[in-house]
Write an enzyme that holds these catalytic residues in place. Structure first.
Site, PDB file in Angstrom:
ATOM      1  N   GLU A   1       0.560  -1.249   0.107  1.00 50.76           N
ATOM      2  CA  GLU A   1       0.132   0.151  -0.006  1.00 50.76           C
ATOM      3  C   GLU A   1       0.889   1.128   0.101  1.00 50.76           C
ATOM      4  O   GLU A   1       0.678   2.279  -0.818  1.00 50.76           O
ATOM      5  CB  GLU A   1      -0.908  -0.024   1.098  1.00 50.76           C
ATOM      6  CG  GLU A   1      -2.074  -1.108   0.939  1.00 50.76           C
ATOM      7  CD  GLU A   1      -1.705  -2.389   1.190  1.00 50.76           C
ATOM      8  OE1 GLU A   1      -0.529  -2.553   1.898  1.00 50.76           O
ATOM      9  OE2 GLU A   1      -2.660  -3.225   1.010  1.00 50.76           O
TER      10      GLU A   1
ATOM     11  N   HIS B   1     -11.203  -6.067   8.889  1.00 48.22           N
ATOM     12  CA  HIS B   1     -11.501  -5.748   7.405  1.00 48.22           C
ATOM     13  C   HIS B   1     -12.702  -4.954   7.760  1.00 48.22           C
ATOM     14  O   HIS B   1     -13.457  -4.339   6.644  1.00 48.22           O
ATOM     15  CB  HIS B   1     -12.121  -7.048   6.704  1.00 48.22           C
ATOM     16  CG  HIS B   1     -11.207  -7.913   6.421  1.00 48.22           C
ATOM     17  ND1 HIS B   1     -10.474  -8.537   7.312  1.00 48.22           N
ATOM     18  CD2 HIS B   1     -10.593  -8.434   5.112  1.00 48.22           C
ATOM     19  CE1 HIS B   1      -9.523  -9.540   6.405  1.00 48.22           C
ATOM     20  NE2 HIS B   1      -9.649  -9.307   5.224  1.00 48.22           N
TER      21      HIS B   1
END
Ligand SMILES: Cc1ncc(C[n+]2csc(CCOP(=O)(O)OP(=O)(O)O)c2C)c(N)n1
Lengths: 355, 331
Positions: free
Chosen positions: B66, B135
C-alpha cells in the site's frame, strides 16, 4: 540468481530419498508421524470449508496443499518457542498445540480464537499482511536479551515480501541477530496476483542477501526438507547466529478464501495436476508403498481419529456461550476509560440483557 | 425538445464501476492501481471487466504494497496522471498512512501549489458483512483530521457514480469511502454517461421539523428506518445524508438544525474524535441558541471494531437511533 538458490529436497515426488545426507531422518516412525499430522490438519481444513458453506463459521482461508510446510515447521519447534502465524497457518498452530476449539472460534468471529492455551506462545493470526514480521524480530530479540535459548518462527506468504514491514523486520532481525526463522510459504499467488507480477526477483530466498542472512529455497511440499531446514535455522538462531529466511515452494489448491473464486484468475487444471503430482501426503504414501509399509487400515484409522477429534471441537465451538457484549468493552484497556464505561452502561441498559 | 436522460438500474458497486469506466474512457490520464483489481476485477468486483477493456497499462495489478502504490500514485499525480487507487479494505490503508499524511495531503501547501496531487483513494469500509477482523474499520476521522484531503462517502448508486466522477476531476486528493454493507443491498437509477455530484454538498432525504438526523454511508438506511418508526409516534425527522465528511456541508446542517432545534448524529466510527464531534462543534458555533436539546450521537463504541461475533453489538441499530431521537424529544 535462481541457480544460486536451488530448491532443496530430501524426498522427491515419487517418494524417493534424494539427499544421502538426510537418509537417517526418514524412518517409518517419522513418516507416520508426519503423515498423521498432515491428515489431522487437512481434515480440519476440509471440515472448515464445509462449515463455512453451511453458514456455521464465517469467511475461511484454506491451506490445503501447504500441509508439509505447516506440519514440518511446527514439529521442528520446541515448546518454549514463539509462533507468529497468519490467517492461513492455523494448521501449524494446531500442530504446535493451539486449541482446536479456539481455532474454530476465531473463524466464527470470536476473540477467544486468538487466545492460545496456557504456556503456549502463539500470536494471534496476522490479518494485515506482513505486520507480524517485525513482531517476530522483537519477540525473538527479547528472548535473546533474556538469555534464553528460545527462538521464534514467523510465517508469511509470497505477497508479504512486497510490504515495507517485510524489509523492516528482516533488517531489524539481522542487525540485532534476533533468533527468528522467517518462513515464507510461496504458494505463488497473493489472492489473484501471480508471483511473476508480485516481484521481478527470481526468488524470495535471494532477498536474504540484502540483509546478509542465510536464505534458502526448499520444496515446501517435501516435509523432510521443511523439517530439516527449519531445524537447522532454529539451531542457528539458538546459537546466537541470527535469523534465516526460508522460501518454501508450495501451492494452495483452493481459492484464497471461501469468499473468492480461484477459477477467475488461474487455470484450475494446474491445481488438479499438482494434486496428483506434488501433493505432500501422496509423497509420503509413495515412500510407504515403495518400502512395502503402506497400511490401508492404519490410514483409515488416523483419518477416523482426526475426524472424531475435529467433530468434537466443532461441537465445543458451537456449544460455546453466546457472544457477551461486555467482552468488547472490558478488554480495550486494563481499566476501562470513562468513555467506555459510559457506553457499556448505556448499551447494556438499552438492550436489557438481550439483543 | 428535451431528450430524456437514459438511465440504468445499478447497485452501488456497479455504479462505482460505471463511474470508473466513464472516466477511463474519457481521459487517458485516468489510471487505476491496486491489489487484485485487474484480472480478478477487485475482491468486490468494483473494477470488473475494466482491465479487459482498457488494458494492463491502465488498470494495474500492483504488488502487495500500500505504501508503495499510494506513494507511486502521488508521483504519477504530480506528473500528469489522475490515479485512482484501490485499498482492498479501509483497515489495510494504514501502511499507506505515512504517504497520505505526510505527502498527499500537504504537497500543494508545501509547494505553494507548484505540485498538486489529483488522486482518488477508494476504500471499502464498515462492519455488518461478517468479514474477518480488521476488514471492518470505519476510521474516517483519521483522514478528516489532516487538512488537505477531501473525504466523501456515498450511500446510494446515483451518488456513488456522481461523486466518483467529481472525485476524479477534483484537483486535490480525495478519500472515497465505499460502504461495503450497501454495495449490493439496493439498486438505484443511474444516468448513463457523465454527471457529477458536488463534493462538499449533502442531501436532505426527508422533510421533518422535529429532529435533524445526520448520517452517511451505511448508516443512512439505519437512520431512515428509525425515522420511519418515529413517524408512527408522531415525530417527524429530517434525515440528512452528509455525503462529504470533509468539508462538511455547513449550510445544509445549520439550516436544518435551526428549523428543528434537535439533532441526532449516527455514525459507525468510534465516538471519540469522530465526525459527530465536529458536527456538534459546528452546530454550537452556528446554531447554539436554536437548540431545544443537546445533540445526541449514536456511534460505534470506543473499542476496536470487534470480531463479527460481536458486531451486532457494536453497530448502531434503528433501535439505538430511535432511543436517541426520543431522548432529544423528551429533553
Ligand atoms: C496490508 C494488507 N493489504 C491487503 C490485504 C488483503 N489481502 C489479504 S490476503 C492478501 C494476499 C496475501 O498473499 P500472500 O502474502 O502471498 O499470502 P497467502 O494469502 O497466499 O498465504 C491480500 C492482498 C491485507 N490483508 N493486508
Amino acid at each position: 540468481m535462481e541457480k544460486d538458490f536451488p530448491i532443496f529436497q530430501v524426498m522427491d515426488q515419487n517418494g524417493n530419498i534424494v539427499s544421502e545426507e538426510h537418509k537417517n531422518l526418514v524412518t517409518e516412525e517419522r513418516v507416520k508421524k508426519f503423515y498423521s499430522e498432515m491428515v489431522r490438519i487437512r481434515t480440519l481444513d476440509r471440515k472448515s470449508i464445509s462449515l463455512q458453506r453451511q453458514g456455521r463459521i464465517g469467511t475461511y482461508a484454506p491451506f490445503e496443499g501447504q500441509e508439509a510446510s505447516q506440519v514440518g515447521t511446527a514439529l521442528a519447534l520446541e515448546g518454549e518457542d514463539w509462533m507468529f502465524p497468519t490467517y492461513r497457518d492455523h494448521g501449524a498452530a494446531m500442530v504446535f498445540g493451539h486449541s482446536l476449539r479456539n481455532i474454530l472460534l476465531f473463524w466464527n468471529g470470536r476473540n477467544e480464537g486468538c487466545v492460545p492455551p496456557d504456556g503456549k506462545k502463539i500470536f494471534p493470526p496476522a490479518i494485515p499482511i506482513a505486520t507480524q514480521i517485525p513482531h517476530a524480530a522483537g519477540a525473538a530479540f527479547a528472548e535473546k536479551q533474556k538469555g534464553t535459548k528460545n527462538a521464534a518462527i514467523c510465517y508469511f506468504g509470497d505477497g508479504a515480501t512486497s510490504e515495507g514491514d517485510f524489509h523492516e523486520g528482516l533488517n531489524f532481525a539481522s542487525v540485532f541477530k534476533s533468533p527468528v526463522v522467517y518462513f515464507c510459504q510461496n504458494n505463488q499467488f497473493a489472492i489473484s496476483v501471480p508471483i511473476s507480477k508480485q516481484m521481478n526477483s527470481a526468488t524470495i530466498a535471494q532477498k536474504a542477501l540484502a540483509y546478509d542472512i542465510p536464505g534458502v529455497r526448499i520444496d515446501g511440499n517435501d516435509i523432510f526438507a521443511v523439517f530439516a531446514e527449519t531445524e537447522k535455522a532454529l539451531k542457528r538462531a539458538r546459537n546466537g547466529e541470527g535469523p534465516t529466511l526460508i522460501e518454501a515452494m508450495t501451492w494452495r489448491y483452493g481459492s484464497h478464501t471461501t469468499a473468492d473464486d480461484a477459477s477467475k484468475y488461474r487455470d484450475q487444471g494446474e491445481s488438479a495436476l499438482k494434486r496428483l503430482e506434488t501433493d505432500p501426503l501422496l509423497r509420503l504414501e509413495r515412500w510407504l508403498k515403495n518400502e512395502g509399509l503402506y497400511d490401508e487400515a492404519w490410514v483409515k484409522e488416523i483419518e477416523e481419529q482426526a475426524a472424531a477429534e475435529i467433530d468434537a471441537a466443532v461441537q465445543e465451538m458451537e456449544k460455546f456461550p453466546k457472544a457477551d457484549p461486555a467482552v468488547i468493552f472490558d478488554y480495550v484497556f486494563e481499566k476501562p476509560t470513562w468513555t467506555i464505561e459510559k457506553q457499556k452502561r448505556e448499551y447494556l441498559e438499552l438492550i436489557g440483557g438481550e439483543v | 425538445m428535451k431528450t430524456a436522460v437514459q438511465t440504468k438500474t445499478l447497485t452501488l458497486v456497479q455504479a462505482i464501476t460505471d463511474g470508473l469506466d466513464t472516466m477511463l474512457s474519457e481521459s487517458k490520464e485516468v489510471i487505476l492501481l491496486g491489489e487484485d483489481i485487474g484480472k480478478n476485477g477487485g475482491v468486490f468486483r468494483a473494477t470488473d471487466g475494466l482491465q479487459e477493456k482498457y488494458g494492463e497499462d491502465r488498470v494495474i495489478d500492483t504488488p502487495l504494497s500500500e505504501a508503495g502504490f499510494v506513494g507511486a500514485a502521488i508521483g504519477m499525480a504530480v506528473n500528469g496522471f489522475r490515479p485512482v487507487v484501490e485499498i482492498q479494505f479501509l483497515g489495510f490503508i494504514y501502511p499507506a498512512y505515512e504517504q497520505i499524511m505526510t505527502h498527499a495531503s500537504r504537497l500543494r501547501m508545501r509547494t505553494l501549489g507548484h505540485y498538486t496531487v489529483p488522486m482518488v483513494i477508494r476504500a471499502p469500509y464498515g462492519a455488518g458483512v461478517r468479514a474477518p477482523e480488521i476488514h471492518c474499520d470505519s476510521t474516517e476521522s483519521l483522514f478528516t483530521h489532516m487538512p488537505g484531503m477531501k473525504v466523501v462517502c456515498p450511500s446510494n448508486a446515483y451518488d456513488a457514480k456522481g461523486l466518483m466522477i467529481a472525485a476524479i476531476e477534483d484537483p486535490d486528493p480525495v478519500l472515497f469511502l465505499e460502504p461495503m454493507r450497501s454495495y449490493r443491498s439496493s439498486r438505484g437509477e443511474v444516468p448513463e454517461g457523465k454527471y457529477t455530484v458536488e463534493i462538499g454538498k449533502g442531501k436532505k432525504l426527508t422533510e421533518g421539523d422535529d429532529v435533524t438526523v445526520i448520517a452517511w454511508g451505511a448508516m443512512v438506511p439505519v437512520a431512515m428506518k428509525a425515522a420511519e418508526d418515529m413517524k408512527q409516534k408522531g415525530i417527524n425527522c429530517e434525515v440528512l445524508d452528509l455525503r462529504t465528511l470533509y468539508p462538511i456541508d455547513k449550510d445544509l446542517v445549520i439550516e436544518s438544525v435551526q428549523k428543528t432545534g434537535r439533532t441526532v448524529i449516527v455514525h459507525e466510527a468510534h465516538a471519540t474524535g469522530g465526525t459527530g464531534s465536529d458536527l456538534i462543534s459546528l452546530i454550537n458555533d452556528e446554531a447554539f441558541l436554536y437548540q431545544k436539546a443537546p445533540a445526541e450521537r449514536v456511534t460505534g463504541y470506543d473499542t476496536p471494531v470487534p470480531y463479527f461475533g460481536f458486531e451486532d453489538h457494536y453497530l448502531p441499530t434503528p433501535k439505538r437511533v430511535a432511543a436517541a431521537i426520543e431522548k432529544v424529544m423528551k429533553f
